[in-house]
Design a protein around this motif. Structure first.
Motif, PDB file in Angstrom:
ATOM      1  N   LEU A 138       1.131   4.204   3.466  1.00 11.84           N
ATOM      2  CA  LEU A 138       0.041   3.259   3.724  1.00 11.84           C
ATOM      3  C   LEU A 138      -0.218   3.120   5.219  1.00 11.84           C
ATOM      4  CD1 LEU A 138       0.884   0.478   1.106  1.00 11.84           C
ATOM      5  CD2 LEU A 138      -1.024   2.099   1.016  1.00 11.84           C
ATOM      6  N   GLY A 139       0.844   3.064   6.000  1.00  8.90           N
ATOM      7  CA  GLY A 139       0.690   2.965   7.448  1.00  8.90           C
ATOM      8  C   GLY A 139      -0.058   4.158   8.028  1.00  8.90           C
ATOM      9  N   GLY A 140       0.293   5.354   7.575  1.00 10.59           N
ATOM     10  CA  GLY A 140      -0.395   6.558   8.046  1.00 10.59           C
ATOM     11  C   GLY A 140      -1.857   6.581   7.658  1.00 10.59           C
ATOM     12  N   ILE A 141      -2.129   6.171   6.437  1.00 10.98           N
ATOM     13  CA  ILE A 141      -3.521   6.124   5.965  1.00 10.98           C
ATOM     14  C   ILE A 141      -4.333   5.159   6.817  1.00 10.98           C
ATOM     15  CG2 ILE A 141      -5.012   5.389   4.048  1.00 10.98           C
ATOM     16  CD1 ILE A 141      -2.749   6.364   2.144  1.00 10.98           C
ATOM     17  N   ILE A 142      -3.777   3.991   7.072  1.00  9.03           N
ATOM     18  CA  ILE A 142      -4.481   2.963   7.843  1.00  9.03           C
ATOM     19  C   ILE A 142      -4.765   3.446   9.263  1.00  9.03           C
ATOM     20  CG2 ILE A 142      -4.234   0.668   8.879  1.00  9.03           C
ATOM     21  CD1 ILE A 142      -2.583  -0.025   6.294  1.00  9.03           C
ATOM     22  N   ILE A 143      -3.771   4.022   9.895  1.00  9.13           N
ATOM     23  CA  ILE A 143      -3.953   4.479  11.282  1.00  9.13           C
ATOM     24  C   ILE A 143      -4.979   5.599  11.346  1.00  9.13           C
ATOM     25  CG2 ILE A 143      -2.800   5.694  13.180  1.00  9.13           C
ATOM     26  CD1 ILE A 143      -0.325   3.942  12.497  1.00  9.13           C
ATOM     27  N   ASP A 144      -4.887   6.585  10.450  1.00  7.96           N
ATOM     28  CA  ASP A 144      -5.863   7.676  10.461  1.00  7.96           C
ATOM     29  C   ASP A 144      -7.272   7.172  10.163  1.00  7.96           C
ATOM     30  OD1 ASP A 144      -3.960   9.528  11.133  1.00  7.96           O
ATOM     31  OD2 ASP A 144      -3.829  10.446   9.137  1.00  7.96           O
ATOM     32  N   ALA A 145      -7.407   6.303   9.180  1.00  5.23           N
ATOM     33  CA  ALA A 145      -8.735   5.786   8.825  1.00  5.23           C
ATOM     34  C   ALA A 145      -9.314   4.947   9.967  1.00  5.23           C
ATOM     35  CB  ALA A 145      -8.658   4.966   7.544  1.00  5.23           C
ATOM     36  N   ALA A 146      -8.489   4.146  10.616  1.00  8.26           N
ATOM     37  CA  ALA A 146      -8.969   3.330  11.731  1.00  8.26           C
ATOM     38  C   ALA A 146      -9.406   4.216  12.892  1.00  8.26           C
ATOM     39  CB  ALA A 146      -7.878   2.360  12.189  1.00  8.26           C
ATOM     40  N   HIS A 147      -8.652   5.272  13.145  1.00  6.59           N
ATOM     41  CA  HIS A 147      -9.015   6.193  14.224  1.00  6.59           C
ATOM     42  C   HIS A 147     -10.330   6.909  13.916  1.00  6.59           C
ATOM     43  CE1 HIS A 147      -8.633   9.121  17.419  1.00  6.59           C
ATOM     44  NE2 HIS A 147      -8.810  10.081  16.522  1.00  6.59           N
ATOM     45  N   LEU A 148     -10.456   7.397  12.697  1.00  2.00           N
ATOM     46  CA  LEU A 148     -11.656   8.136  12.322  1.00  2.00           C
ATOM     47  C   LEU A 148     -12.892   7.254  12.283  1.00  2.00           C
ATOM     48  CD1 LEU A 148     -10.150  10.386   9.529  1.00  2.00           C
ATOM     49  CD2 LEU A 148     -10.949  11.130  11.770  1.00  2.00           C
ATOM     50  N   ALA A 149     -12.722   6.016  11.860  1.00  2.00           N
ATOM     51  CA  ALA A 149     -13.860   5.099  11.769  1.00  2.00           C
ATOM     52  C   ALA A 149     -14.054   4.299  13.058  1.00  2.00           C
ATOM     53  CB  ALA A 149     -13.664   4.149  10.590  1.00  2.00           C
ATOM     54  N   SER A 150     -13.235   4.578  14.064  1.00  2.00           N
ATOM     55  CA  SER A 150     -13.274   3.843  15.336  1.00  2.00           C
ATOM     56  C   SER A 150     -13.210   2.341  15.103  1.00  2.00           C
ATOM     57  CB  SER A 150     -14.525   4.203  16.124  1.00  2.00           C
ATOM     58  OG  SER A 150     -14.534   5.572  16.435  1.00  2.00           O
ATOM     59  N   THR A 151     -12.263   1.946  14.265  1.00  2.00           N
ATOM     60  CA  THR A 151     -12.081   0.549  13.900  1.00  2.00           C
ATOM     61  C   THR A 151     -10.844   0.004  14.595  1.00  2.00           C
ATOM     62  OG1 THR A 151     -12.961   1.056  11.702  1.00  2.00           O
ATOM     63  CG2 THR A 151     -11.795  -1.016  11.931  1.00  2.00           C
TER      64      THR A 151
END
Length: 187
Positions: A138-151
């Motif tokens: 879950l941590g990896g998913i969150i970090i990657d998604a936040a990076h990709l979405a610039s969130t």
């Protein structure tokens, strides 16, 4: 003069595309882990509940069973709490509608998973590996998604939501136990 095609993927955008394409399978895998954990915990809770109901039925004849029943009901309460907490995580995963809301929706789940992991370590140590894997996933998913979405990740808000989710799980678990064993007064 050499014309460069507009369809050539630059290294930076290629790595972002690769990371974006790995998020959905990881979310599916996280869902699978949660479902497997829920299956095991639910079956175990049903067995514990059956034994507790048997002890509760014999309580009229043997009051020495009260301390044993108290320990078993507290154990069942922890199982209910864990199950309800994992159901909150599952509902959060089901609320994902796109890459943009992944960090917002999943951020609170890490705290929930870590909380139930610490509680289950004493009760069912065999589940520690799966819960640890789920937390890292879950941590990896969150970090990657936040990076990709610039969130930006708002950990304050995530902690508030996770606290609310855990409180709801506790309320549901308490309600189920009180309903099953209404005459017990050792809370």
């Amino acid at each position: 003069m050499i014309n460069q095609s507009k369809w050539i993927i630059e290294n930076n955008s290629k790595s972002q595309l690769v990371r974006a394409s790995t998020i959905k399978p990881r979310i599916d895998y996280a869902t699978e882990i949660v479902d497997d954990l829920l299956d095991v915990l639910t079956r175990h809770r049903q067995d514990v509940n059956k034994n507790n109901l048997d002890l509760y039925g014999r309580l009229d004849k043997d009051y020495q069973l009260l301390s044993t029943l108290e320990k078993q009901v507290r154990y069942e309460l922890e199982l209910y709490y864990t199950i309800e907490s994992l159901r909150q995580v599952r509902r959060s995963i089901d609320c994902i509608v796109g890459l943009g809301n992944v960090p917002t929706v999943l951020s609170p789940t890490i705290s929930v998973v870590r909380t139930i992991r610490s509680k289950l370590l004493a009760l069912m140590p065999a589940m520690d590996f799966q819960l640890g894997e789920l937390s890292l996933l879950l941590g990896g998913i969150i970090i990657d998604a936040a990076h990709l979405a610039s969130t930006n990740l708002d950990f304050g808000k995530a902690n508030e939501v996770s606290s609310r989710l855990l409180d709801e799980a506790k309320l549901i678990a308490d309600s189920k136990i009180y309903k099953q064993f209404p005459n017990l007064d050792f809370w």
